[in-house]
Design a protein around this motif. Structure first.
Motif, mmCIF file in Angstrom:
data_model
loop_
_atom_site.group_PDB
_atom_site.id
_atom_site.type_symbol
_atom_site.label_atom_id
_atom_site.label_comp_id
_atom_site.label_asym_id
_atom_site.label_seq_id
_atom_site.Cartn_x
_atom_site.Cartn_y
_atom_site.Cartn_z
ATOM 1 N N GLU A 70 0.829 -1.203 0.000
ATOM 2 C CA GLU A 70 0.000 0.000 0.000
ATOM 3 C C GLU A 70 0.867 1.259 0.000
ATOM 4 O OE1 GLU A 70 -3.167 0.339 -0.491
ATOM 5 O OE2 GLU A 70 -3.469 -1.831 -0.627
ATOM 6 N N ASN A 71 1.981 1.220 0.733
ATOM 7 C CA ASN A 71 2.894 2.359 0.720
ATOM 8 C C ASN A 71 3.483 2.566 -0.678
ATOM 9 O OD1 ASN A 71 2.563 3.082 3.365
ATOM 10 N ND2 ASN A 71 4.361 1.989 4.117
ATOM 11 N N ALA A 72 3.848 1.438 -1.301
ATOM 12 C CA ALA A 72 4.426 1.534 -2.644
ATOM 13 C C ALA A 72 3.431 2.163 -3.621
ATOM 14 C CB ALA A 72 4.855 0.152 -3.131
ATOM 15 N N LYS A 73 2.150 1.828 -3.460
ATOM 16 C CA LYS A 73 1.135 2.375 -4.366
ATOM 17 C C LYS A 73 0.787 3.821 -3.999
ATOM 18 C CE LYS A 73 -1.887 -0.985 -3.843
ATOM 19 N NZ LYS A 73 -3.099 -1.810 -4.057
ATOM 20 N N GLU A 74 0.889 4.146 -2.715
ATOM 21 C CA GLU A 74 0.544 5.488 -2.245
ATOM 22 C C GLU A 74 1.477 6.546 -2.837
ATOM 23 O OE1 GLU A 74 -1.329 8.556 -0.051
ATOM 24 O OE2 GLU A 74 -1.966 6.465 -0.376
ATOM 25 N N TYR A 75 2.754 6.199 -2.947
ATOM 26 C CA TYR A 75 3.748 7.192 -3.339
ATOM 27 C C TYR A 75 4.189 7.068 -4.800
ATOM 28 C CZ TYR A 75 3.933 8.234 1.612
ATOM 29 O OH TYR A 75 3.592 8.595 2.888
ATOM 30 N N ASN A 76 3.428 6.357 -5.603
ATOM 31 C CA ASN A 76 3.746 6.242 -7.027
ATOM 32 C C ASN A 76 2.460 6.328 -7.843
ATOM 33 O OD1 ASN A 76 6.824 5.360 -7.319
ATOM 34 N ND2 ASN A 76 5.962 4.344 -5.505
ATOM 35 N N MET A 77 2.559 6.878 -9.037
ATOM 36 C CA MET A 77 1.389 7.028 -9.899
ATOM 37 C C MET A 77 0.902 5.660 -10.374
ATOM 38 S SD MET A 77 2.525 10.376 -12.124
ATOM 39 C CE MET A 77 0.897 10.452 -12.903
ATOM 40 N N GLU A 78 -0.388 5.581 -10.614
ATOM 41 C CA GLU A 78 -0.983 4.321 -11.039
ATOM 42 C C GLU A 78 -0.419 3.834 -12.370
ATOM 43 O OE1 GLU A 78 -5.204 4.119 -10.955
ATOM 44 O OE2 GLU A 78 -5.382 5.196 -9.051
ATOM 45 N N THR A 79 0.082 4.757 -13.164
ATOM 46 C CA THR A 79 0.631 4.371 -14.468
ATOM 47 C C THR A 79 2.094 3.946 -14.395
ATOM 48 O OG1 THR A 79 1.152 6.700 -14.874
ATOM 49 C CG2 THR A 79 -0.964 5.876 -15.722
ATOM 50 N N SER A 80 2.720 4.081 -13.221
ATOM 51 C CA SER A 80 4.136 3.744 -13.108
ATOM 52 C C SER A 80 4.321 2.236 -13.005
ATOM 53 C CB SER A 80 4.748 4.416 -11.877
ATOM 54 O OG SER A 80 4.241 3.835 -10.688
ATOM 55 N N MET A 122 8.481 7.550 4.737
ATOM 56 C CA MET A 122 8.895 8.235 3.526
ATOM 57 C C MET A 122 8.445 9.685 3.538
ATOM 58 S SD MET A 122 8.135 5.586 0.473
ATOM 59 C CE MET A 122 8.497 6.930 -0.650
ATOM 60 N N PRO A 123 9.287 10.578 3.032
ATOM 61 C CA PRO A 123 8.835 11.974 2.890
ATOM 62 C C PRO A 123 7.785 12.060 1.789
ATOM 63 C CG PRO A 123 10.947 11.663 1.819
ATOM 64 C CD PRO A 123 10.648 10.372 2.550
ATOM 65 N N ALA A 124 6.969 13.061 1.856
ATOM 66 C CA ALA A 124 5.958 13.255 0.813
ATOM 67 C C ALA A 124 6.658 13.636 -0.481
ATOM 68 C CB ALA A 124 4.977 14.352 1.235
ATOM 69 N N LEU A 125 6.474 12.844 -1.511
ATOM 70 C CA LEU A 125 7.127 13.075 -2.788
ATOM 71 C C LEU A 125 6.103 13.436 -3.846
ATOM 72 C CD1 LEU A 125 9.546 10.005 -2.819
ATOM 73 C CD2 LEU A 125 10.060 12.314 -2.056
ATOM 74 N N VAL A 126 6.594 14.112 -4.844
ATOM 75 C CA VAL A 126 5.728 14.359 -5.992
ATOM 76 C C VAL A 126 5.539 13.033 -6.694
ATOM 77 C CG1 VAL A 126 5.499 15.554 -8.179
ATOM 78 C CG2 VAL A 126 6.586 16.703 -6.232
ATOM 79 N N PRO A 127 4.333 12.524 -6.833
ATOM 80 C CA PRO A 127 4.097 11.171 -7.381
ATOM 81 C C PRO A 127 4.805 10.971 -8.708
ATOM 82 C CG PRO A 127 2.059 12.106 -6.548
ATOM 83 C CD PRO A 127 3.077 13.207 -6.511
ATOM 84 N N GLY A 128 5.494 9.808 -8.754
ATOM 85 C CA GLY A 128 6.071 9.376 -10.017
ATOM 86 C C GLY A 128 7.442 9.914 -10.293
ATOM 87 N N ILE A 129 7.978 10.851 -9.470
ATOM 88 C CA ILE A 129 9.287 11.427 -9.790
ATOM 89 C C ILE A 129 10.379 10.419 -9.524
ATOM 90 C CG2 ILE A 129 10.986 13.104 -8.978
ATOM 91 C CD1 ILE A 129 8.866 15.155 -8.797
ATOM 92 N N ALA A 130 10.332 9.753 -8.338
ATOM 93 C CA ALA A 130 11.395 8.809 -8.012
ATOM 94 C C ALA A 130 10.850 7.408 -8.179
ATOM 95 C CB ALA A 130 11.895 9.032 -6.588
#
Length: 299
Positions: free
Chosen positions: A9-19, A286-294
């Motif tokens: 869930e963490n992995a999905k929270e901090y990454n875009m659905e298209t990644s 994890m720090p709040a990241l802009v989704p999909g950047i990293a």
């Protein structure tokens, strides 16, 4: 499974659905859940070892529930007035339906070999390297063993006042009959409860720990010499601590030698026991990241 779900869930929270990372996490999460469901359908005998032992989460006996980590009194066939002090490391059932515990023994001072002029704390016990199997009907009562740094401050919260509470600060090496101070108490506990602490009812003020002389100092031979070989304990019943230890007057070892001789006693090989302790849930660090950047970042 709750821990695994949290990770995905963490992995999905901090990454875009298209990644790709999101898609991989979703696919692995579904795969893990399917494996868990398959595991639930397996018959109990699938989990038996080569000796027919089937791991148990807990054992119901004499109106109580016994689990890994519990401190217990076990029938001592050498001396019924002094039950064996132990901590449960494993619980299982054999092929005949008999339920068992594997317990690490804690020795009383009079069951060890030590210098005749040694002092012990009142109600002190020492951790041995003995991990023994006992039928559940040999378990007679609960007790509790506290590390020396907490014993003077209070007692375990809710623990009945009529049950025995012991203090421990040392390991006992039965090969060289040395008592070595325990540096880390958690290293003495089963893996299943190593990270679980207990609440305490604190005393108004810390209590002064009382020291008492060796209860077997009178066993020192009248002709004993510092050059004598180490005496040996007297063993009785096969599945019980020594009937009585022994004392000597050999030279003391330096503190440096004692510190260097500390050995961590390894526990027995772990058995796949179903977890009965609720895992601790921690928020994502994890720090709040802009989704999909990293893309390579996940919890």
């Amino acid at each position: 499974m709750q821990d695994i779900d949290l990770m995905f869930e963490n992995a999905k929270e901090y990454n875009m659905e298209t990644s790709q990372l999101y898609k991989d996490a979703a696919q692995l999460q579904e795969y893990a859940r399917n494996l868990a469901e398959q595991g639930k359908t397996r018959p109990d005998n699938d989990f038996e070892d080569e000796n027919g032992r089937r791991p148990l989460t807990e054992i119901h006996h004499r109106g109580e529930v016994w689990r890994v980590g519990d401190w217990i009194h076990i029938t001592n066939t050498n001396d019924l007035a002094k039950p064996i002090i132990g901590q449960i490391y494993r619980t299982w059932q054999d092929s005949q339906g008999q339920q068992w515990v594997n317990a690490c023994w804690y020795y009383r001072p009079e069951q060890t070999v030590h210098r005749h002029d040694k002092y012990f704390l009142e109600n002190e016990v020492v951790k041995s390297g003995q991990y023994r199997d006992h039928r559940i009907d040999e378990v007679v009562d609960r007790c509790f063993v506290m590390f020396v740094t907490r014993f003077d401050k209070g007692r375990p919260r809710g623990f009945p006042g009529d049950k025995e509470v012991y203090v421990c600060k040392s390991r006992y090496n039965e090969e060289n009959h040395k008592l070595n101070k325990i540096k880390t108490w958690s290293s003495c506990l089963p893996d299943e409860v190593r990270e679980r602490d207990y609440e305490m009812d604190l005393f108004d003020i810390p209590r002064k720990l009382k020291k008492i002389p060796s209860p077997i100092k009178h066993l020192l031979r009248y002709d004993a010499k510092p050059t004598d070989p180490l005496p040996k304990p007297t063993w009785g019943a096969p599945n019980a601590p020594p009937l009585v230890g022994a004392v000597h007057c050999r030279e003391r070892e330096s503190n440096l030698t004692e510190d260097l001789s500390v050995q961590e006693t390894p526990p027995p090989e772990p058995t796949a026991i179903p977890a009965h302790i609720e895992p601790i849930r921690r928020p994502s660090m994890m720090p709040a990241l802009v989704p999909g950047i990293a893309k390579g970042t996940s919890a």
